[in-house]
Design a protein around this motif. Structure first.
Motif, PDB file in Angstrom:
ATOM      1  N   ASP A 192      36.217  37.552  34.697  1.00 41.11           N
ATOM      2  CA  ASP A 192      35.980  38.869  34.089  1.00 41.11           C
ATOM      3  C   ASP A 192      37.155  39.807  34.343  1.00 41.11           C
ATOM      4  O   ASP A 192      37.548  40.582  33.468  1.00 41.11           O
ATOM      5  N   PHE A 193      37.725  39.740  35.546  1.00 37.60           N
ATOM      6  CA  PHE A 193      38.864  40.612  35.831  1.00 37.60           C
ATOM      7  C   PHE A 193      40.096  40.185  35.052  1.00 37.60           C
ATOM      8  O   PHE A 193      40.845  41.028  34.527  1.00 37.60           O
ATOM      9  N   LEU A 194      40.326  38.871  34.961  1.00 39.38           N
ATOM     10  CA  LEU A 194      41.511  38.401  34.250  1.00 39.38           C
ATOM     11  C   LEU A 194      41.457  38.745  32.771  1.00 39.38           C
ATOM     12  O   LEU A 194      42.502  38.931  32.137  1.00 39.38           O
ATOM     13  N   ARG A 195      40.257  38.858  32.196  1.00 34.59           N
ATOM     14  CA  ARG A 195      40.168  39.272  30.800  1.00 34.59           C
ATOM     15  C   ARG A 195      40.654  40.703  30.616  1.00 34.59           C
ATOM     16  O   ARG A 195      41.138  41.068  29.542  1.00 34.59           O
ATOM     17  N   CYS A 196      40.521  41.519  31.640  1.00 35.29           N
ATOM     18  CA  CYS A 196      41.018  42.899  31.575  1.00 35.29           C
ATOM     19  C   CYS A 196      42.492  42.989  31.954  1.00 35.29           C
ATOM     20  O   CYS A 196      43.176  43.935  31.551  1.00 35.29           O
ATOM     21  N   TYR A 197      42.972  42.016  32.714  1.00 33.96           N
ATOM     22  CA  TYR A 197      44.334  42.089  33.255  1.00 33.96           C
ATOM     23  C   TYR A 197      45.334  41.311  32.399  1.00 33.96           C
ATOM     24  O   TYR A 197      46.462  41.776  32.188  1.00 33.96           O
ATOM     25  N   GLN A 198      44.946  40.156  31.888  1.00 33.98           N
ATOM     26  CA  GLN A 198      45.881  39.298  31.156  1.00 33.98           C
ATOM     27  C   GLN A 198      45.879  39.679  29.678  1.00 33.98           C
ATOM     28  O   GLN A 198      45.281  39.016  28.832  1.00 33.98           O
ATOM     29  N   ARG A 199      46.580  40.769  29.372  1.00 32.37           N
ATOM     30  CA  ARG A 199      46.701  41.271  28.013  1.00 32.37           C
ATOM     31  C   ARG A 199      48.168  41.502  27.691  1.00 32.37           C
ATOM     32  O   ARG A 199      48.967  41.770  28.593  1.00 32.37           O
ATOM     33  N   PRO A 200      48.534  41.441  26.404  1.00 32.36           N
ATOM     34  CA  PRO A 200      49.945  41.669  26.054  1.00 32.36           C
ATOM     35  C   PRO A 200      50.445  43.064  26.408  1.00 32.36           C
ATOM     36  O   PRO A 200      51.650  43.263  26.546  1.00 32.36           O
ATOM     37  N   THR A 201      49.537  44.033  26.544  1.00 33.72           N
ATOM     38  CA  THR A 201      49.964  45.395  26.907  1.00 33.72           C
ATOM     39  C   THR A 201      50.388  45.500  28.365  1.00 33.72           C
ATOM     40  O   THR A 201      50.887  46.549  28.785  1.00 33.72           O
ATOM     41  N   LYS A 202      50.137  44.451  29.156  1.00 34.64           N
ATOM     42  CA  LYS A 202      50.537  44.390  30.572  1.00 34.64           C
ATOM     43  C   LYS A 202      50.011  45.592  31.365  1.00 34.64           C
ATOM     44  O   LYS A 202      50.782  46.378  31.921  1.00 34.64           O
ATOM     45  N   PRO A 203      48.687  45.776  31.429  1.00 36.26           N
ATOM     46  CA  PRO A 203      48.156  46.908  32.214  1.00 36.26           C
ATOM     47  C   PRO A 203      48.395  46.704  33.700  1.00 36.26           C
ATOM     48  O   PRO A 203      48.477  45.575  34.194  1.00 36.26           O
ATOM     49  N   ALA A 204      48.513  47.806  34.430  1.00 37.29           N
ATOM     50  CA  ALA A 204      48.669  47.733  35.874  1.00 37.29           C
ATOM     51  C   ALA A 204      47.365  47.258  36.508  1.00 37.29           C
ATOM     52  O   ALA A 204      46.290  47.288  35.889  1.00 37.29           O
ATOM     53  N   VAL A 205      47.456  46.805  37.761  1.00 42.75           N
ATOM     54  CA  VAL A 205      46.269  46.288  38.441  1.00 42.75           C
ATOM     55  C   VAL A 205      45.206  47.383  38.541  1.00 42.75           C
ATOM     56  O   VAL A 205      44.006  47.122  38.360  1.00 42.75           O
ATOM     57  N   GLU A 206      45.626  48.623  38.809  1.00 43.00           N
ATOM     58  CA  GLU A 206      44.660  49.713  38.960  1.00 43.00           C
ATOM     59  C   GLU A 206      43.887  49.957  37.670  1.00 43.00           C
ATOM     60  O   GLU A 206      42.663  50.127  37.687  1.00 43.00           O
ATOM     61  N   ARG A 207      44.590  49.985  36.542  1.00 41.33           N
ATOM     62  CA  ARG A 207      43.902  50.234  35.272  1.00 41.33           C
ATOM     63  C   ARG A 207      42.996  49.061  34.895  1.00 41.33           C
ATOM     64  O   ARG A 207      41.881  49.256  34.398  1.00 41.33           O
ATOM     65  N   ALA A 208      43.487  47.839  35.095  1.00 40.24           N
ATOM     66  CA  ALA A 208      42.647  46.682  34.791  1.00 40.24           C
ATOM     67  C   ALA A 208      41.418  46.662  35.686  1.00 40.24           C
ATOM     68  O   ALA A 208      40.312  46.320  35.233  1.00 40.24           O
ATOM     69  N   TYR A 209      41.596  47.037  36.964  1.00 34.33           N
ATOM     70  CA  TYR A 209      40.455  47.042  37.884  1.00 34.33           C
ATOM     71  C   TYR A 209      39.449  48.126  37.492  1.00 34.33           C
ATOM     72  O   TYR A 209      38.225  47.914  37.606  1.00 34.33           O
ATOM     73  N   ALA A 210      39.942  49.294  37.034  1.00 31.26           N
ATOM     74  CA  ALA A 210      39.025  50.360  36.627  1.00 31.26           C
ATOM     75  C   ALA A 210      38.172  49.925  35.441  1.00 31.26           C
ATOM     76  O   ALA A 210      36.955  50.174  35.406  1.00 31.26           O
ATOM     77  N   GLU A 211      38.783  49.263  34.463  1.00 33.94           N
ATOM     78  CA  GLU A 211      38.024  48.771  33.321  1.00 33.94           C
ATOM     79  C   GLU A 211      37.060  47.669  33.748  1.00 33.94           C
ATOM     80  O   GLU A 211      35.906  47.618  33.294  1.00 33.94           O
ATOM     81  N   PHE A 212      37.509  46.785  34.628  1.00 36.17           N
ATOM     82  CA  PHE A 212      36.657  45.706  35.118  1.00 36.17           C
ATOM     83  C   PHE A 212      35.464  46.246  35.894  1.00 36.17           C
ATOM     84  O   PHE A 212      34.336  45.751  35.759  1.00 36.17           O
ATOM     85  N   ALA A 213      35.683  47.279  36.718  1.00 35.88           N
ATOM     86  CA  ALA A 213      34.607  47.845  37.541  1.00 35.88           C
ATOM     87  C   ALA A 213      33.511  48.468  36.689  1.00 35.88           C
ATOM     88  O   ALA A 213      32.337  48.455  37.061  1.00 35.88           O
ATOM     89  N   GLU A 214      33.894  49.006  35.517  1.00 34.51           N
ATOM     90  CA  GLU A 214      32.891  49.619  34.644  1.00 34.51           C
ATOM     91  C   GLU A 214      32.012  48.577  33.960  1.00 34.51           C
ATOM     92  O   GLU A 214      30.835  48.836  33.681  1.00 34.51           O
ATOM     93  N   LYS A 215      32.544  47.404  33.690  1.00 35.85           N
ATOM     94  CA  LYS A 215      31.814  46.399  32.922  1.00 35.85           C
ATOM     95  C   LYS A 215      31.099  45.376  33.803  1.00 35.85           C
ATOM     96  O   LYS A 215      30.085  44.815  33.383  1.00 35.85           O
ATOM     97  N   TYR A 216      31.634  45.101  35.002  1.00 34.10           N
ATOM     98  CA  TYR A 216      31.096  44.006  35.811  1.00 34.10           C
ATOM     99  C   TYR A 216      29.749  44.394  36.412  1.00 34.10           C
ATOM    100  O   TYR A 216      29.597  45.476  37.004  1.00 34.10           O
ATOM    101  N   GLN A 217      28.760  43.496  36.312  1.00 36.62           N
ATOM    102  CA  GLN A 217      27.412  43.779  36.771  1.00 36.62           C
ATOM    103  C   GLN A 217      27.102  43.161  38.122  1.00 36.62           C
ATOM    104  O   GLN A 217      26.115  43.524  38.756  1.00 36.62           O
TER     105      GLN A 217
END
Length: 686
Positions: A192-217
């Motif tokens: 689930d985290f890698l789906r937020c992190y492994q994107r062509p836009t190359k988001p930083a770990v903090e931004r990917a983690y923030a998006e992951f934290a909102e979606k992960y149950q």
């Protein structure tokens, strides 16, 4: 027993719970969405132990146990020692230091046991350690051998006996402490985290983690756990999805190609490069970035052919290849990419006719053509940086904007600018860069001793080429007529009463009178529009059709000349009448009109102009006064006419004479002259 965690479809085929073929397993994995990853050093996909059916897992465990037991039963004693040596070589420096410290005490016990019993030797060492009576050598190793972080690091009888037993059982490797290995398992939250992190836009770990934290149950990890997990991944696994497959190759191992066994002419490689500076287009007069097609010999790294166009196309590729063949001879392989300029029937036909073979690189595999890519950077990027019109990524933003603004303003006001070079000036710079490159030592070539300095250095491409010739190799030259014929692109056109319309021009050939209304093939030269070569559809040469080959003057020249003289006399007469009406006085220029105003003597014309200005002012002489056109090409043509009159011995009036003398010193004249010289040189070269 070492339990593996990942298995390929080949290793799973035929096991209980698994299909019997690799393809069936891959289809099932895709249908059931098994987790998978690429095996290092292979294209195979491997699947984790946890996703496999229960019966498959049991079969794998049974096979691993049986294999380990058979290997242990069949392994001879010397193999055990060899494995110990291999294991010791894999220890860390810290483990090796602890092992050697413990080995020192084992050796001391063995030496003491030759005099006293083993128990007595152990007791003596323990007591000496408590009383601080150990030798300096053993005292320095006691704390290290205990391998503890507590303050109490003294020896004990039990510890020494354990070291002895480990050494006798497994050798010195048994004395090495075990270290906790990193957990290479994949956490449940990782996909689930890698789906937020492994994107062509190359988001930083903090931004990917923030998006992951909102979606992960589930039980959400901390960002520190996420960072530790990313640190365990290989660069290839971590950056997958953040880079394209082509860019991801920069993280993978590669095979380095050697060219030591090649001879000149074995392989030619070519590629196009968009020039990183603006040049004036001689066809439109506007700035553009030319496309440079370069052909290089792989064995010597020598640049043999260059062609310049507006975009990558088959015509420029063939012209670059023609230059290479004329300079370096025939080739065996033509190694190119899959661009539109190379992957077409026209270029392939030329290569086949020359007897070579065209080889295309794999898509998204520019690393395989690193030789020509590096040459682009060495030659063309360096050439672009020598020009003021450079627009590369490292160009200063403010300086580039200023050059762009000033050059466009000059083009609007004067039709020319000195900030952007003409195509001929660009070709001069390119020629210098190519010559410097071919004469500069290349680190991929063999070394020689410099005849001037006496030091070893790499050969230049030209030196490598000549070295091959001195060893007995000679280039295989193609017949000039064959090369010229092959390099001309051909199209099909229809004849009409001996004429062929092509590219806005009309070409005439008398031999076409019997082919009225039929289709023929014409071959043309992009550098010479004066003629085309006409063939039948079967390929038989008919002849050369010349531009406007059937054109003649609409009327005889003497008749037109007389009409021009009458027109000039009428204009002069009407001008004199206008002056007389405005002034009310009689105006006499000469006793008798002997020809048009252009044939008057300079003194007569000057007297008439001065008198007209005194009588009616500037308005009266506008019809016959010298005027400079507003268009740059019209000004150049006017100067050519005036120059022809001066060359014939005719005298010009003062204003026309002054302009005639000053115009050749203007940048506009120099740019137009350079353009015509470049066109003439290109025609002669073609």
């Amino acid at each position: 027993m070492t339990v593996r965690k990942w298995f390929t479809s080949r290793e799973l085929a035929g096991l209980p719970g698994m299909p019997g073929t690799e393809r069936a397993i891959q289809i099932r994995a895709k249908r059931e969405r098994w987790e998978g990853q690429g095996r290092l050093g292979s294209k195979a996909i491997e699947y984790p132990f946890a996703v496999l059916p229960t019966e498959t897992q049991a079969a794998l465990l049974a096979r691993l146990v049986t294999t380990d037991q058979q290997q242990a039963a069949e392994a001879p004693a010397q193999d055990v020692a060899l494995r110990n040596d291999i294991s010791v070589s894999r220890l860390t420096d810290e483990q090796r230091a602890v092992m050697t410290a413990r080995l020192a005490f084992v050796r001391e016990i063995e030496r003491m046991s030759q005099v006293v019993s083993q128990q007595k030797a152990i007791t003596t060492l323990v007591q000496a350690a408590r009383d601080g009576m150990l030798s300096k050598y053993l005292e320095d190793r006691a704390a290290r051998a205990n391998d503890r972080k507590t303050a109490d690091r003294t020896l004990s009888e039990r510890t020494l006996k354990r070291w002895l037993a480990s050494y006798r059982a497994d050798g010195e490797i048994g004395l090495a402490p075990e270290r906790r290995k990193a957990d290479l398992g994949i956490p449940d939250w990782a996909p689930d985290f890698l789906r937020c992190y492994q994107r062509p836009t190359k988001p930083a770990v903090e931004r990917a983690y923030a998006e992951f934290a909102e979606k992960y149950q589930g039980d959400r990890p901390s960002i520190h756990q996420v960072r530790r997990f990313l640190a365990k991944l290989s660069p290839e696994a971590r950056e997958r999805g953040r880079y394209s497959p082509q860019e991801l190759k920069a993280f993978k191992p590669f095979r380095r190609r050697s060219t030591k066994n090649l001879m000149p002419g074995d392989v030619y490689t070519a590629d196009g490069h968009k020039f990183d500076a603006e040049v004036i287009n001689p066809r439109t007069g506007k700035p553009f970035r030319p496309e440079v097609t370069t052909t290089m010999d792989v064995a010597t790294r020598r640049i043999l052919g260059v062609s310049v166009g507006e975009s990558e196309n088959s015509i420029d590729v063939m012209h670059s290849l023609r230059d290479a063949i004329e300079r370096g001879g025939m080739f065996a392989l033509f190694y190119v990419d899959n661009g539109s300029g190379f992957a077409n029937d026209a270029v392939r036909e030329v290569v086949d006719r020359l007897g070579g073979e065209m080889v295309h690189a794999l898509p998204y595999n520019s690393q395989a053509r690193g030789l020509i890519e590096r040459a682009h950077k060495t030659v063309w990027v360096a050439a672009a940086k020598r020009l003021v019109s450079y627009i590369g990524a490292d160009m200063d933003k403010h300086a580039g904007t200023r050059v762009h603004r000033i050059s466009r303003q000059q083009l609007r006001d004067h039709g020319t600018t000195r900030l952007i070079p003409t195509l001929s000036e660009f070709m001069d710079v390119a020629s210098v860069e190519i010559e410097d490159y071919n004469n500069r030592p290349h680190r991929a070539l063999a070394k020689i001793r410099d005849p001037q300095t006496g030091r070893l250095r790499h050969m230049s491409p030209n030196e490598a080429w000549e070295a091959a010739r001195s060893s007995g190799w000679e280039p295989m030259l193609a017949p000039p007529d064959l090369v010229s014929d092959l390099m001309r692109p051909q199209v099909v056109r229809r004849t009409l009463r001996g004429e062929i319309a092509w590219d806005g021009n009309r070409y005439f050939l008398d031999e076409l009178r019997n082919l009225h209304g039929e289709d023929v093939r014409i071959a043309y030269d992009v550098h010479d529009a004066s003629r085309i070569w006409v063939r039948t559809l079967a390929g038989e040469l008919i002849g050369e059709a010349l531009i406007d080959g059937n054109a003649e003057d609409y009327q005889p020249l003497n008749r037109i000349q007389k009409a021009r003289e009458r027109l000039a006399q009428g204009q002069l007469k009407r001008g004199i009448e206008k002056i007389e009406r405005a002034s009310g006085q009689r105006l006499e220029l000469v006793p008798k009109a002997i020809g048009p105003s252009s044939n008057l003597l300079p003194e007569q014309k000057q007297a008439a102009l001065e008198y007209a200005e005194q009588v009616v002012g500037h308005q009266a002489i506008q019809a016959d006064a010298f005027q400079v056109p507003g268009d740059s090409m019209a000004r150049y043509r006017l100067w050519k006419r005036l120059d022809a009159r001066v060359a014939s011995g005719e005298l010009l009036d003062d204003e026309a004479s002054r302009w005639h003398r000053s115009y050749p010193d203007t940048p506009e004249y120099l740019d137009i002259l350079d353009m015509y010289e470049f066109t003439a040189a290109s025609t002669a070269h073609a």
